[in-house]
Write a protein that holds these residues in place. Structure first.
Motif, short mmCIF file in Angstrom:
data_model
loop_
_atom_site.label_atom_id
_atom_site.label_comp_id
_atom_site.label_asym_id
_atom_site.label_seq_id
_atom_site.Cartn_x
_atom_site.Cartn_y
_atom_site.Cartn_z
N ASN A 1 25.26 69.32 86.03
CA ASN A 1 26.36 68.36 86.12
C ASN A 1 25.99 67.04 85.44
O ASN A 1 26.79 66.43 84.72
CB ASN A 1 26.71 68.09 87.58
CG ASN A 1 27.72 69.08 88.13
OD1 ASN A 1 28.36 69.81 87.38
ND2 ASN A 1 27.87 69.10 89.44
N PHE A 2 24.76 66.58 85.67
CA PHE A 2 24.32 65.32 85.09
C PHE A 2 24.33 65.38 83.57
O PHE A 2 24.78 64.44 82.89
CB PHE A 2 22.91 64.98 85.60
CG PHE A 2 22.36 63.69 85.07
CD1 PHE A 2 22.70 62.48 85.64
CD2 PHE A 2 21.48 63.68 83.99
CE1 PHE A 2 22.20 61.28 85.15
CE2 PHE A 2 20.97 62.49 83.49
CZ PHE A 2 21.33 61.30 84.07
N LEU A 3 23.86 66.48 83.02
CA LEU A 3 23.83 66.63 81.57
C LEU A 3 25.25 66.64 81.00
O LEU A 3 25.50 66.06 79.93
CB LEU A 3 23.08 67.90 81.19
CG LEU A 3 21.59 67.92 81.56
CD1 LEU A 3 21.00 69.30 81.28
CD2 LEU A 3 20.83 66.84 80.81
N GLN A 4 26.18 67.25 81.70
CA GLN A 4 27.57 67.21 81.26
C GLN A 4 28.13 65.80 81.37
O GLN A 4 28.84 65.32 80.46
CB GLN A 4 28.41 68.17 82.12
CG GLN A 4 28.08 69.65 81.92
CD GLN A 4 28.79 70.54 82.93
OE1 GLN A 4 29.16 70.10 84.01
NE2 GLN A 4 28.96 71.81 82.58
N HIS A 5 27.78 65.12 82.44
CA HIS A 5 28.31 63.77 82.70
C HIS A 5 27.89 62.78 81.63
O HIS A 5 28.71 62.01 81.12
CB HIS A 5 27.84 63.32 84.08
CG HIS A 5 28.41 62.02 84.53
ND1 HIS A 5 29.75 61.86 84.80
CD2 HIS A 5 27.82 60.81 84.77
CE1 HIS A 5 29.97 60.61 85.19
NE2 HIS A 5 28.82 59.95 85.17
N GLY B 1 29.68 62.97 78.43
CA GLY B 1 31.10 62.62 78.45
C GLY B 1 32.01 63.77 78.79
O GLY B 1 33.23 63.67 78.58
N ARG B 2 31.45 64.85 79.33
CA ARG B 2 32.26 66.01 79.68
C ARG B 2 32.48 66.07 81.20
O ARG B 2 31.74 65.44 81.97
CB ARG B 2 31.59 67.30 79.21
CG ARG B 2 31.33 67.35 77.70
CD ARG B 2 31.01 68.77 77.24
NE ARG B 2 29.87 69.35 77.92
CZ ARG B 2 28.60 69.23 77.51
NH1 ARG B 2 28.33 68.52 76.41
NH2 ARG B 2 27.61 69.80 78.17
N ALA B 3 33.46 66.82 81.60
CA ALA B 3 33.71 67.00 83.03
C ALA B 3 32.58 67.81 83.66
O ALA B 3 32.06 68.74 83.04
CB ALA B 3 35.04 67.71 83.23
N MET B 4 32.21 67.46 84.87
CA MET B 4 31.19 68.20 85.59
C MET B 4 31.82 69.46 86.17
O MET B 4 32.80 69.41 86.90
CB MET B 4 30.58 67.34 86.70
CG MET B 4 29.77 66.17 86.17
SD MET B 4 29.00 65.15 87.48
CE MET B 4 30.41 64.20 88.05
N THR B 5 31.24 70.60 85.85
CA THR B 5 31.83 71.88 86.26
C THR B 5 31.17 72.49 87.49
O THR B 5 31.72 73.42 88.09
CB THR B 5 31.76 72.89 85.10
OG1 THR B 5 30.39 73.06 84.70
CG2 THR B 5 32.58 72.40 83.90
N GLY B 6 29.99 72.02 87.86
CA GLY B 6 29.31 72.55 89.04
C GLY B 6 29.87 71.93 90.31
O GLY B 6 30.26 70.76 90.33
#
Length: 418
Positions: free
Chosen positions: A313-317, A320-325
């Protein structure tokens, strides 16, 4: 260069540092871990210290030794977080700017919050075991205890490892029997809950175990003060519970800097989204493990499972992407029951503890909601796993989200009992 600052070098903070150091480019991210000292404590070991089952040397190691190369370790106490300015202020005046902040400072017992707890009887007839010093002092007191009223007391929920008071009670019963003292001791379990545990099915099962051991249970007891002259717990509704030896779990609270920073609730826990652990107020602050207000057990297993979800989630965040977990509140806890046996409970936000096998369907080898020696050995083995696998951030072959495979819903009788 962007800065990730992790406040707290305990279970969650250390795991995050190890996992993210391998996932974040060193040319782009600088990682700093902050804690007040260089002592990492294996807190589940405190439970065994009063009974001589674990030495202090087995529960304390260097925090720094578990952090990877490329992570700075800063020893210092946090004064406050300036969330608007994106900087951590230490008590000695140092300032640590951040782009992303992770608060993983846990929760600590606060005996000062209950009138009379820190009175003349503290560490004389009133003890805790949620600190190493308290567990060691209690070991000495138990060695001299030859009969009377032994009261195990929970001040308020939530607390670290909510099954630990039950475990202590079961171990105390077995320890007293082993020394021929059980018939000379009235064992009392005092809780603010309406049963032995927070989850109804587990509460009924664990409450039955207390009954089998002839432990008197006092429920819905909200302590107002401790009368240390009379050696008595006094509740807000004026009930009184006398004791000769009191083993209490004080009110647990998050770090004081959380309150000073305007980031916490009334108990200094950081309000976060329960699935992503992202602060409800600031888009670059996360709170992980016991430091957050998620409605899950404040236990090492929750820290472990939530960190597994958090990392991706952090790496997505930060991209700039939505967190999917979405963390589901998964927790599993060994419950020592004495006589070299333990049971295991596995649950999450929405699912009650179930019977069955864990972690593998049919095979197990661990039994859920059943006392076995294998479960006891599993709890003892976990200390090695903690130091050598979990903290270094190595893969653990367990699903972070709760699996229903190999488990069975409670029977109608269990539901009625709950």
């Amino acid at each position: 260069m962007r800065n990730l600052v992790i406040l707290g070098g305990g279970t969650a903070g250390t795991m995050i540092a190890n996992k993210l150091r391998h996932r974040l480019a060193r040319t782009e991210w600088h990682i700093t871990v902050v804690d007040r000292d260089d002592e990492h404590h294996y807190q589940p070991g405190y439970l065994f210290v009063p009974f001589g089952g674990c030495s202090p040397e087995q529960v304390v190691r260097s925090r720094h030794s578990f952090l990877p190369d490329g992570v700075d370790f800063v020893i210092g106490s946090v004064d406050m977080v300036n969330a608007e300015g994106n900087v951590v202020l230490l008590e000695d005046g140092r300032q640590l700017p951040y782009d992303q902040l992770v608060i993983a400072t846990g929760t600590t017992p606060r005996p000062d919050q209950t009138p009379g707890m820190l009175g003349l009887e503290w560490r004389r007839s009133i003890f805790d075991f949620y600190t190493l010093e308290g567990a060691e002092a209690l070991a000495d007191a138990l060695s001299r205890f030859d009969g009377g009223r032994l009261v195990v007391h929970i001040t308020e929920m939530p607390i670290k490892c909510p099954v630990a008071p039950l475990e202590f009670t079961f171990l105390a019963d077995a320890w007293l029997r082993g020394r021929g003292l059980r018939d000379r001791v009235e064992l009392v379990y005092v809780t603010p809950l309406d049963g032995a545990f927070t989850k109804p099915v587990a509460s009924a099962h664990l409450g039955g175990m207390l009954d089998e051991r002839k432990v008197l249970v006092e429920t819905d007891f909200m302590v107002e003060r401790i009368d240390d002259e009379q050696k008595m717990l006094v509740s807000y509704d004026e009930r009184e519970i006398p004791f000769d030896l009191l083993v209490t779990i004080p009110l647990n609270m998050g770090a004081d800097f959380v309150a000073r920073s305007g980031l916490g609730d009334e108990l200094n826990y950081v309000p976060v989204d329960k699935h992503t652990q992202l602060s409800r107020k600031f888009d670059n602050i996360f709170a992980i493990g016991d430091a957050s207000d998620i409605p899950a057990s404040k236990a090492g297993s929750v820290a472990h499972f939530s960190v597994e979800i958090f990392v991706d989630n952090f790496l997505q965040h930060i991209a700039g992407r939505a967190m999917t977990g979405a963390f589901d509140g998964h927790a599993n806890c060994f419950v020592e029951s004495g006589d070299d046996k333990a049971l295991l409970i596995d649950f999450n936000y929405d699912t009650e503890p179930l019977t069955g096998k864990y972690p593998l369907p049919v095979v197990g080898p661990l039994e859920l909601l059943k006392e076995t020696r294998v479960n006891h050995l599993g709890k003892l083995a976990f200390r090695w796993i903690y130091w050598n696998v979990l903290l270094p951030g190595r893969p653990v072959p367990l699903p972070a989200l709760m699996s229903m495979a190999g488990k069975h819903p409670a029977t109608q009788r269990e539901k009625q009992e709950a």
